[in-house]
Enzyme design. Structure first.
Site, PDB file in Angstrom:
ATOM      1  N   ASP A  23      27.315  37.476  30.297  1.00 34.96           N
ATOM      2  CA  ASP A  23      27.656  37.154  28.909  1.00 34.96           C
ATOM      3  C   ASP A  23      26.995  35.847  28.516  1.00 34.96           C
ATOM      4  OD1 ASP A  23      29.291  39.329  28.717  1.00 34.96           O
ATOM      5  OD2 ASP A  23      31.158  38.217  28.384  1.00 34.96           O
ATOM      6  N   LYS A  80      28.109  43.968  22.173  1.00 30.64           N
ATOM      7  CA  LYS A  80      29.378  44.698  22.112  1.00 30.64           C
ATOM      8  C   LYS A  80      29.702  45.172  20.698  1.00 30.64           C
ATOM      9  CE  LYS A  80      31.723  42.063  25.800  1.00 30.64           C
ATOM     10  NZ  LYS A  80      31.813  43.026  26.872  1.00 30.64           N
ATOM     11  N   GLY A 152      38.161  37.856  30.587  1.00 30.59           N
ATOM     12  CA  GLY A 152      38.525  36.499  30.216  1.00 30.59           C
ATOM     13  C   GLY A 152      39.661  35.922  31.044  1.00 30.59           C
ATOM     14  N   ARG A 164      39.344  50.698  42.723  1.00 33.31           N
ATOM     15  CA  ARG A 164      39.997  51.414  43.838  1.00 33.31           C
ATOM     16  C   ARG A 164      40.572  52.739  43.365  1.00 33.31           C
ATOM     17  NH1 ARG A 164      40.620  49.521  48.819  1.00 33.31           N
ATOM     18  NH2 ARG A 164      40.593  47.277  49.226  1.00 33.31           N
ATOM     19  N   GLY A 213      36.885  39.850  35.120  1.00 34.19           N
ATOM     20  CA  GLY A 213      37.569  38.933  36.020  1.00 34.19           C
ATOM     21  C   GLY A 213      36.726  38.350  37.131  1.00 34.19           C
ATOM     22  N   GLY A 234      31.529  37.872  32.674  1.00 36.54           N
ATOM     23  CA  GLY A 234      31.777  37.441  31.308  1.00 36.54           C
ATOM     24  C   GLY A 234      31.935  35.951  31.234  1.00 36.54           C
ATOM     25  N   SER A 235      33.197  35.514  31.188  1.00 33.00           N
ATOM     26  CA  SER A 235      33.477  34.092  31.031  1.00 33.00           C
ATOM     27  C   SER A 235      33.190  33.305  32.306  1.00 33.00           C
ATOM     28  CB  SER A 235      34.950  33.931  30.649  1.00 33.00           C
ATOM     29  OG  SER A 235      35.333  34.921  29.729  1.00 33.00           O
TER      30      SER A 235
END
Lengths: 293, 194
Positions: A23, A80, A152, A164, A213, A234-235
């Site tokens: 990102d 996005k 996030g 999983r 995550g 992402g973050s």
């Protein structure tokens, strides 16, 4: 000559395997990502952690912002759109974005329907928490699936849960009898033909990536060892204290995900990762993963 | 025979699938030691700039030595860029074994990616289904390079000594002929090396 066929869409997803998609919110970050070895960048107005913090309606990024990022790099650029917002997707296709993420990170535009992705020449990636959701998105034309995780949050637990579950559901299908497939299809809420395909091949018909995550090189390698074929971050990069070094470390960890020697080396001397959230303490209405179905 | 596939980033799984179809066990190459005992190397598509970042010096040297010993290479898309002598729109590292000039992403973005069935003379009929993903263009070749296929004026498939290189992705199809052609080169090299 053919363009925009499923083969061509999945072809680009195949080329992103073993890579990291990062990102970025401006040209400078895009360059840092490319220099660190990113296989693609995701052009955004705000990273998920900020969307979460600031609240309000999160929408497709401004076209100028995406073009600025595209000019800065030679690797593919993704962007996005809101779930169900096919007009945002038409705009992104028109300006030549390489991949569209119909994403739960943005505020959904349609509470019932996702985009009919077969209508587009540009490939789509969608998030999924289980096999049924993955196959529904593929049925609508997605050329890549990623775990939703909890965007996030900087917390890998939800992405682990999702990958999983998808992998174990696939495994179960491969040993199911032909006569069980219709009832599994009903249980999963997934198209029968795709259930049959997965039972026969033991894999999703499109690449399966991890997202939501990832904050450390070890997180990336964990998702790869659990069966993801590439990683979205992402973050996790630009909310850490050392974006450039961390980005390069996550790229190395994704390639050498089974090699503890490399993993130990790239996990050495990094500054603080993003702080992160306890997802279990997050009320359901604040979770992004529950958006879409 | 032992065939290696560079597996730093990109389409290495599709190549592995293709080798499996031809009853070969693929060996994924990420580090110098993975090159041990291989008879041919596939350089897959993906992002060439990413592959360069991920290739450490020891692996780079090993690949160069492998080339010098005359072992065969099959390079597709980004793999071809890694081998090219000249890249018109980038300063990035390249091995330069293949005397061609290429332009990265020359057809445009993913929107411009396409497929087309092309007659490739050494393969004969039927036409080969060529899939181009954000493909490079081979803009020039020297007289050392044999042009095996083109679309109109665009050269898409070449051979120079022990290198077979395509700007498209045979590994994304079910057609094993190009991989078989490469395996034949490996077989021949192995025979003469014994």
């Amino acid at each position: 000559m053919q363009i925009g066929t499923l083969e061509i869409k999945v072809g680009l997803a195949e080329m992103l395997k073993g890579g990291v998609i990062m990102d970025v919110t401006n040209a400078e970050q895009a360059k840092i990502a490319q220099d660190a070895g990113a296989a693609a960048v995701m052009a955004l107005e705000r990273v998920p952690a900020d969307i979460r913090k600031e609240g309000g309606v999160a929408r497709m990024a401004d076209v100028n912002k995406i073009m600025e990022i595209r000019k800065a790099v030679s690797i593919p650029v993704m962007a996005k759109v809101r779930i169900g917002h096919f007009v945002e997707a038409q705009i992104l296709e028109h300006i030549g974005v390489d991949f569209i993420d119909e994403s739960e990170v943005l505020t959904p535009a349609d509470d019932k329907n996702h985009i009919n992705k077969h209508d587009f020449k540009v490939p789509f990636v969608c998030g999924a928490r289980d096999l049924g959701e993955a196959l529904r998105r593929i049925g609508e034309g997605a050329a890549m699936i990623r775990t939703k995780g909890e965007a996030g949050s900087g917390n890998i637990v939800e992405a682990v849960r999702h990958i999983r579950l998808v992998i174990s559901q696939i495994k179960k299908l491969t040993v199911a009898g032909q006569e069980e497939l219709m009832s599994i299809s009903k249980e999963l809420g997934a198209p029968y033909s795709l259930v049959e395909w997965v039972a026969k091949h033991g894999t999703l018909p499109v690449p399966n990536f991890a997202a939501g995550g990832v904050a450390t090189p070890a997180d990336a390698a964990l998702m790869m060892q659990l069966g993801a074929q590439a990683v979205f971050v992402g973050s996790g990069i630009f909310k850490s204290q050392d974006p450039s070094k961390r980005a390069a470390a996550i790229v190395q960890a994704t390639t050498h995900y089974k090699d503890p020697e490399v993993l130990a080396r790239v996990s050495t001397g990094l500054l603080e990762p993003m702080k992160g959230l306890d997802v279990a303490a997050l009320p359901e209405k604040e979770q992004m993963q529950t958006r879409g179905w | 025979m032992k065939i290696g596939i560079l597996a730093l980033q990109g389409g290495f799984e599709a190549h592995a699938g293709m080798l499996a179809r031809l009853n070969q066990t693929p060996f994924l190459v990420k580090k110098q030691k993975d090159m041990e005992g291989i008879h041919g190397l596939i350089l897959p598509g993906g992002e060439s700039s990413t592959n360069i970042k991920l290739m450490d010096e020891s692996l780079q040297k090993e690949i160069a030595a492998f080339y010098s010993k005359g072992y065969p290479f099959l390079a597709t898309c980004a793999g071809l860029i890694l081998l090219a002598k000249n890249i018109t729109n980038s300063e990035q590292f390249r091995f330069g074994f293949l005397d061609i000039e290429v332009k990265r992403n020359a057809y445009g973005n993913q929107r411009e990616s396409f497929s087309e069935d092309i007659f490739i003379e050494p393969l004969g009929k039927p036409d080969f289904h060529c899939v181009f993903i954000r493909a490079p263009k081979i803009e020039k070749t020297s007289e050392k390079v044999a042009v095996l296929a083109q679309i109109k004026d665009n050269i898409i498939f070449v051979k120079e000594n022990n290198i077979l290189a395509a700007s498209f992705h045979p590994e994304l199809t079910q057609d094993t002929r190009i991989h078989q052609m490469f395996l034949n080169m490996c077989e021949e090299k192995k025979m003469y090396t014994l």
